[in-house]
Design an enzyme around this catalytic site. Structure first.
Site, PDB file in Angstrom:
ATOM      1  N   ASP A 147       0.551  -0.691  -0.417  1.00  0.00           N
ATOM      2  CA  ASP A 147      -0.178   0.166   0.478  1.00  0.00           C
ATOM      3  C   ASP A 147       0.676   1.253   0.018  1.00  0.00           C
ATOM      4  O   ASP A 147       0.534   2.549   0.678  1.00  0.00           O
ATOM      5  CB  ASP A 147      -0.841   0.118   0.845  1.00  0.00           C
ATOM      6  CG  ASP A 147      -1.436  -1.695   1.010  1.00  0.00           C
ATOM      7  OD1 ASP A 147      -1.966  -1.927   0.576  1.00  0.00           O
ATOM      8  OD2 ASP A 147      -1.779  -2.274   2.536  1.00  0.00           O
ATOM      9  N   GLU A 200     -10.884   0.271  -3.369  1.00  0.00           N
ATOM     10  CA  GLU A 200     -10.288  -0.197  -2.749  1.00  0.00           C
ATOM     11  C   GLU A 200      -9.195   0.687  -3.218  1.00  0.00           C
ATOM     12  O   GLU A 200      -8.731   1.381  -3.910  1.00  0.00           O
ATOM     13  CB  GLU A 200      -9.885  -0.929  -1.787  1.00  0.00           C
ATOM     14  CG  GLU A 200      -9.160  -1.503  -1.774  1.00  0.00           C
ATOM     15  CD  GLU A 200      -8.279  -2.836  -0.953  1.00  0.00           C
ATOM     16  OE1 GLU A 200      -9.762  -2.419  -0.134  1.00  0.00           O
ATOM     17  OE2 GLU A 200      -7.254  -3.535  -1.521  1.00  0.00           O
ATOM     18  N   HIS A 210      -3.162  -0.714  -4.765  1.00  0.00           N
ATOM     19  CA  HIS A 210      -3.060  -0.002  -4.408  1.00  0.00           C
ATOM     20  C   HIS A 210      -1.824   1.222  -4.615  1.00  0.00           C
ATOM     21  O   HIS A 210      -0.593   1.388  -3.634  1.00  0.00           O
ATOM     22  CB  HIS A 210      -2.786  -0.598  -3.049  1.00  0.00           C
ATOM     23  CG  HIS A 210      -3.171   0.037  -1.485  1.00  0.00           C
ATOM     24  ND1 HIS A 210      -4.030  -0.261  -0.951  1.00  0.00           N
ATOM     25  CD2 HIS A 210      -2.949   1.547  -1.033  1.00  0.00           C
ATOM     26  CE1 HIS A 210      -4.386   1.163  -0.295  1.00  0.00           C
ATOM     27  NE2 HIS A 210      -3.835   1.907  -0.486  1.00  0.00           N
ATOM     28  N   ARG A 232       4.442  -8.234  -0.368  1.00  0.00           N
ATOM     29  CA  ARG A 232       3.954  -7.484  -1.804  1.00  0.00           C
ATOM     30  C   ARG A 232       5.251  -6.052  -1.079  1.00  0.00           C
ATOM     31  O   ARG A 232       5.758  -5.682  -0.126  1.00  0.00           O
ATOM     32  CB  ARG A 232       3.088  -6.562  -0.792  1.00  0.00           C
ATOM     33  CG  ARG A 232       1.978  -7.648  -1.133  1.00  0.00           C
ATOM     34  CD  ARG A 232       0.032  -7.311  -0.596  1.00  0.00           C
ATOM     35  NE  ARG A 232       0.501  -7.112   0.519  1.00  0.00           N
ATOM     36  CZ  ARG A 232      -0.588  -6.413   1.125  1.00  0.00           C
ATOM     37  NH1 ARG A 232      -1.180  -6.122   0.378  1.00  0.00           N
ATOM     38  NH2 ARG A 232      -1.003  -6.440   2.188  1.00  0.00           N
TER      39      ARG A 232
END
Length: 321
Positions: A17, A197, A261, A295
């Protein structure tokens, strides 16, 4: 416009993110979800790849109990009216749950010119229409008005999160009604979870573009794109238009899985737009993807087509070691 700058990927390992912002002082400021989901870090560097070796300053840590005690997700750092603000999501743990999907949105404030210094003060929870799952708040200003865009669960709508927009009274207080501008409607937005999102705004070519992410956080995770005319009423849902196909997806050939993201920044010379996002370099995950730490933060320049829309291309492969 052609793109020439290349970055060594991943830029920062095990940071999901990612939010990277280039400030007027010439520094890139970065914050992201850490694998432990227990704190907020800020780092800065004069270059994007320099973020990998930059000092990490822990500016806030989760509580032992209560509303701010678990799953600290997706912080973003923004300069607003001469102060620094961090938007983030946090959950509460109880004896019967680990706080997963019980998030609310919160704000920190720092008056120091350098956000790695000074004191970060809690401004509290962003109160929305419902006391429901809410996260990934992003701030932007347009034509003199401050806005917040965020995903939230409407208790009366099937799915996990829709996208909402509202005007801001101040950086931590909504003004007026929140308006739903997107809901997971296409098949690629509804794999594993029904999710819209991770919104991020970029303004170019007479339009306000809103990139977002969809589906579960495994290899199905991907990026979608919405847009509104820059002169339209951004609080009118009909001003927003969603592209029917994703704009960044898993690329098996380049070994990039679940890209999404994202945030937007610019190259060191300011001449190119840069997409910041996370992805894994393998497909198979053991257990819940949310607890797989790999990630990694990635960066790549992108171009604009003749219609004025961004062309992100494919997720670039990892640099050879």
């Amino acid at each position: 416009m052609t793109t020439n700058t290349t970055y060594k990927n991943p830029v920062v390992e095990q940071r999901a993110d990612p939010w990277v912002y280039k400030h007027e002082d010439g520094y890139y400021y970065m914050t992201a979800s850490v694998p432990e989901y227990d704190r907020i870090e800020v780092r800065r560097s004069k270059t994007i790849n320099g973020l990998s070796e930059a000092e990490q300053k822990v500016v806030w840590e989760k509580y032992e109990s209560g509303p701010l005690s678990a799953n600290i997700w997706a912080p973003e750092i923004h300069p607003i009216n001469g102060k620094w603000y961090i938007y983030f999501a946090a959950a509460r743990t109880t004896e019967t749950n680990d706080g997963l999907f019980d998030h609310r949105m919160f704000v920190l404030e720092n008056e120091s010119p350098n956000p790695l210094e000074g004191e970060w003060v809690e401004k509290g929870q962003i109160k929305t229409k419902w006391e429901s799952f809410a996260l990934d708040a992003t701030y932007f200003s347009h034509n003199g008005t401050s806005y917040l865009v965020w995903p939230q669960k409407d208790p009366n709508i099937e799915g996990n999160s829709n996208l909402y927009i509202a005007e801001l009274e101040n950086p931590w207080t909504l003004k007026g009604e929140q308006v739903m501008i997107a809901t997971p409607e296409y098949d690629w937005e509804r794999i594993g979870f029904l999710v819209n999102e991770g919104p991020a705004i970029i303004k170019r070519n007479g339009k306000v573009f809103l990139a977002y992410s969809a589906s579960a956080t495994n290899h199905h995770y991907c990026m979608g794109l919405m847009y509104a005319d820059e002169q339209s009423d951004l609080l009118d849902a009909s001003s927003w238009h969603k592209l029917p196909e994703p704009v960044l997806t898993t690329d098996d050939e380049n070994s990039q899985f679940g890209p999404g993201h994202n945030s937007f920044t610019v190259s060191e010379d300011g001449a190119e737009d840069v997409l910041i996002y996370h992805a894994r370099n393998y497909k198979e995950i053991t257990g819940d993807p949310l607890y797989d730490p790999n990630r990694h933060t990635r960066a790549q320049t992108f171009s604009w087509n003749e219609d004025g829309f961004p062309e992100f291309g494919r997720p670039v492969p990892d640099a050879k070691k």
